[in-house]
Design a protein around this motif. Structure first.
Motif, PDB file in Angstrom:
ATOM      1  N   VAL A  84       0.947  -1.216  -0.030  1.00  0.00           N
ATOM      2  CA  VAL A  84      -0.069  -0.065  -0.094  1.00  0.00           C
ATOM      3  C   VAL A  84       0.864   1.231  -0.086  1.00  0.00           C
ATOM      4  O   VAL A  84       0.594   2.269  -0.761  1.00  0.00           O
ATOM      5  CB  VAL A  84      -0.951   0.059   1.283  1.00  0.00           C
ATOM      6  N   THR A  85       1.902   1.219   0.733  1.00  0.00           N
ATOM      7  CA  THR A  85       2.644   2.499   0.968  1.00  0.00           C
ATOM      8  C   THR A  85       3.805   2.583   0.167  1.00  0.00           C
ATOM      9  O   THR A  85       4.488   3.793  -0.111  1.00  0.00           O
ATOM     10  CB  THR A  85       3.193   2.604   2.348  1.00  0.00           C
ATOM     11  N   GLY A  86       4.283   1.452  -0.574  1.00  0.00           N
ATOM     12  CA  GLY A  86       5.509   1.454  -1.325  1.00  0.00           C
ATOM     13  C   GLY A  86       6.568   1.688  -0.404  1.00  0.00           C
ATOM     14  O   GLY A  86       7.925   1.840  -0.954  1.00  0.00           O
ATOM     15  N   LYS A  87       6.697   1.562   0.751  1.00  0.00           N
ATOM     16  CA  LYS A  87       7.781   1.597   1.613  1.00  0.00           C
ATOM     17  C   LYS A  87       7.860   0.546   2.635  1.00  0.00           C
ATOM     18  O   LYS A  87       7.017  -0.036   2.939  1.00  0.00           O
ATOM     19  CB  LYS A  87       7.501   3.150   2.584  1.00  0.00           C
ATOM     20  N   ASN A  88       9.073   0.177   3.431  1.00  0.00           N
ATOM     21  CA  ASN A  88       9.140  -0.856   4.340  1.00  0.00           C
ATOM     22  C   ASN A  88       9.048  -0.378   5.670  1.00  0.00           C
ATOM     23  O   ASN A  88       8.870   0.982   5.803  1.00  0.00           O
ATOM     24  CB  ASN A  88      10.442  -1.668   4.083  1.00  0.00           C
ATOM     25  N   LEU A  89       8.726  -1.336   6.637  1.00  0.00           N
ATOM     26  CA  LEU A  89       8.370  -0.742   8.051  1.00  0.00           C
ATOM     27  C   LEU A  89       9.354  -0.110   8.680  1.00  0.00           C
ATOM     28  O   LEU A  89       9.225   0.849   9.218  1.00  0.00           O
ATOM     29  CB  LEU A  89       8.161  -2.201   8.696  1.00  0.00           C
ATOM     30  N   ALA A  90      10.721  -0.174   8.306  1.00  0.00           N
ATOM     31  CA  ALA A  90      11.886   0.749   8.903  1.00  0.00           C
ATOM     32  C   ALA A  90      11.785   2.097   8.444  1.00  0.00           C
ATOM     33  O   ALA A  90      11.996   3.040   8.941  1.00  0.00           O
ATOM     34  CB  ALA A  90      13.269   0.034   8.577  1.00  0.00           C
ATOM     35  N   LEU A 223      11.360  -7.569   6.816  1.00  0.00           N
ATOM     36  CA  LEU A 223      11.874  -7.868   5.448  1.00  0.00           C
ATOM     37  C   LEU A 223      10.634  -7.972   4.682  1.00  0.00           C
ATOM     38  O   LEU A 223      10.513  -7.530   3.474  1.00  0.00           O
ATOM     39  CB  LEU A 223      12.555  -9.215   5.500  1.00  0.00           C
ATOM     40  N   HIS A 224       9.641  -8.751   5.049  1.00  0.00           N
ATOM     41  CA  HIS A 224       8.340  -8.950   4.094  1.00  0.00           C
ATOM     42  C   HIS A 224       7.823  -7.585   3.551  1.00  0.00           C
ATOM     43  O   HIS A 224       7.661  -7.505   2.338  1.00  0.00           O
ATOM     44  CB  HIS A 224       7.145  -9.675   4.927  1.00  0.00           C
ATOM     45  N   SER A 225       7.786  -6.482   4.548  1.00  0.00           N
ATOM     46  CA  SER A 225       7.366  -5.261   3.956  1.00  0.00           C
ATOM     47  C   SER A 225       8.223  -4.714   2.705  1.00  0.00           C
ATOM     48  O   SER A 225       7.727  -4.057   1.939  1.00  0.00           O
ATOM     49  CB  SER A 225       7.112  -4.200   4.960  1.00  0.00           C
ATOM     50  N   GLY A 226       9.596  -5.151   2.788  1.00  0.00           N
ATOM     51  CA  GLY A 226      10.365  -4.572   1.710  1.00  0.00           C
ATOM     52  C   GLY A 226      10.504  -5.468   0.487  1.00  0.00           C
ATOM     53  O   GLY A 226      10.529  -4.747  -0.361  1.00  0.00           O
ATOM     54  N   LEU A 227      10.124  -6.559   0.797  1.00  0.00           N
ATOM     55  CA  LEU A 227      10.067  -7.606  -0.482  1.00  0.00           C
ATOM     56  C   LEU A 227       8.783  -7.257  -1.307  1.00  0.00           C
ATOM     57  O   LEU A 227       8.752  -7.479  -2.528  1.00  0.00           O
ATOM     58  CB  LEU A 227       9.874  -8.786   0.022  1.00  0.00           C
ATOM     59  N   THR A 228       7.680  -6.640  -0.822  1.00  0.00           N
ATOM     60  CA  THR A 228       6.615  -6.287  -1.566  1.00  0.00           C
ATOM     61  C   THR A 228       6.462  -5.019  -1.850  1.00  0.00           C
ATOM     62  O   THR A 228       5.556  -4.393  -2.517  1.00  0.00           O
ATOM     63  CB  THR A 228       5.175  -6.490  -0.706  1.00  0.00           C
TER      64      THR A 228
END
Length: 428
Positions: A84-90, A223-228
């Motif tokens: 949704v955001t195009g960003k990872n959690l970090a 990691l998962h947020s970054g992979l997507t």
């Protein structure tokens, strides 16, 4: 993490537009959850699952099931955040939280990544050392070289890395399928263990928290947020909804496989060790004990799966470490330097003569204690309309996530109470 458009990027976009309809085109969506699932079957799981099965038989299987359900929920939320955001959690944490808090989160996350890498690196090295009768230090060196070689494929885009990791997960799964078929599993006790929660004593609690820490992994959430986040070229909310649907299916399937592998580990240990060998608590002892009990083939399958687990999870842990540093600090270091830094604790443990399996279990407890940081951050950002918009999680999903986070926090609190000598009534 992978930002350069590739044929896979355009293929995924074509499926989302409706231009491709074949079943093979759907496989383009498989990958992120498979990579993340490696974190749930790393060598730390071997250590905690062996102790659980040997010491308590099938009684702690419910913890494995609970941990897997929590993992599915939070990995799904992590993937949603990235899509949704195009960003990872970090990155989102860095952009939306006070600077002092960001630094604290980064430090805790780096400690978690190092604890993760300790377990993964040692596990692969132990497997190689036992299988080929090598000194542990030589096994560590081989693991380092193989891990670095696989990491070099990262520059070729996301698909080659996903294929390699997927193949290693397949090896682990096949090895444990063979072990379950060989070992005389008590299926009635398995069902009771899955459906009847119990914590017989404080040692069972320590193992239960270790299982949570080994199954719901902090670095996998990042990691998962970054992979997507940049996997598909989306242009509308409709595209995002379709991508989320495919992502959720993949999360459930990939983590269901990881969960079954974890259950198989406990079941095999319970079958082989609980009656007569309940004191088995080390990977090396488990290997040597398996040969006379269930045959040499079972012991070899055990080591092959351990090596595949150590190598694949070490690769994924290094990827996650890069993402954590880049996201929180907007700073990257060369992959070889990252690999070198994260190897230091493992070499230090071996040089100090610390029991390797005990170090694995302790690392999982550290992971469990650090886990609330990404869990609470993910829950917070997933609930914010200004960040997620129409994709903010609904009240039911939010309630389930809060229950999952509270479960982990509660187990950690009880563990700390036991550590400092505070009596916990229900552990009588």
């Amino acid at each position: 993490m992978f930002r350069r458009p590739s044929p896979e990027h355009y293929g995924i976009s074509a499926v989302l537009r409706g231009d491709l309809h074949s079943w093979r085109s759907r496989l383009l969506f498989a990958g992120p959850a498979i990579v993340a699932s490696v974190a749930y079957i790393d060598p730390g799981n071997y250590a905690t699952n062996i102790q659980a099965g040997a010491g308590y038989g099938y009684r702690l299987l419910w913890i494995v099931l609970l941990a897997n359900l929590i993992a599915m929920l939070f990995q799904g939320l992590s993937a949603r955040l990235g899509i949704v955001t195009g960003k990872n959690l970090a990155e989102i944490s860095r952009d939306n939280l006070p600077r002092p808090l960001v630094w604290i989160m980064w430090i805790i996350s780096e400690v978690a990544v190092m604890a993760t890498d300790l377990a993964e690196f040692l596990g692969g090295a132990i497997g190689l050392a036992l299988l080929f009768n090598l000194p542990l230090i030589v096994g560590m060196a081989i693991t380092a070289v193989v891990t670095y070689g696989i990491l070099m494929f990262e520059s070729r885009g996301f698909r080659p890395m996903e294929m390699i990791i997927g193949a290693l997960v397949g090896v682990i799964g096949l090895c444990y399928l063979a072990e379950v078929l060989i070992a005389p599993i008590d299926w009635a006790a398995t069902g009771i263990g899955l459906m009847t929660p119990s914590l017989p004593d404080s040692q069972a609690l320590t193992i239960a928290v270790g299982i949570i820490g080994a199954t719901v992994m902090p670095h996998a959430i990042y990691l998962h947020s970054g992979l997507t986040q940049s996997r598909a070229l989306v242009s509308s909310d409709q595209d995002r909804r379709r991508l989320l649907r495919y992502s959720n299916i993949e999360v459930v399937l990939a983590l269901a496989v990881a969960g079954m592998i974890n259950m198989a580990m406990v079941m095999m240990a319970a079958s082989a060790f609980h009656q007569g060998h309940a004191d088995v608590a080390e990977i090396e002892t488990a290997y040597h004990t398996l040969t006379p009990l269930l045959g040499a083939a079972t012991a070899v399958f055990f080591l092959i799966s351990l090596i595949a687990s150590g190598v694949s999870s070490s690769v994924v842990g290094t990827m996650a470490g890069q993402m954590v540093m880049q996201g929180f600090l907007h700073f990257r270091i060369p992959i070889w330097l990252r690999r070198l830094i994260t190897m230091i604790p493992a070499f230090a443990v071996v040089a100090a003569g610390v029991n390797a399996t005990q170090a694995l279990v302790i690392s999982q407890v550290i992971l469990s204690i650090s886990l609330p940081v990404p869990m609470l951050a993910l829950l917070y950002f997933s609930s914010r309309r200004d960040i997620m918009g129409a994709f903010r999680i609904n009240p039911i999903l939010r309630f389930l996530a809060v229950i999952g986070a509270c479960t982990v926090l509660g187990l950690n609190f009880v563990l700390l109470a036991e550590t400092f000598g505070v009596q916990v009534p229900f552990l009588a």
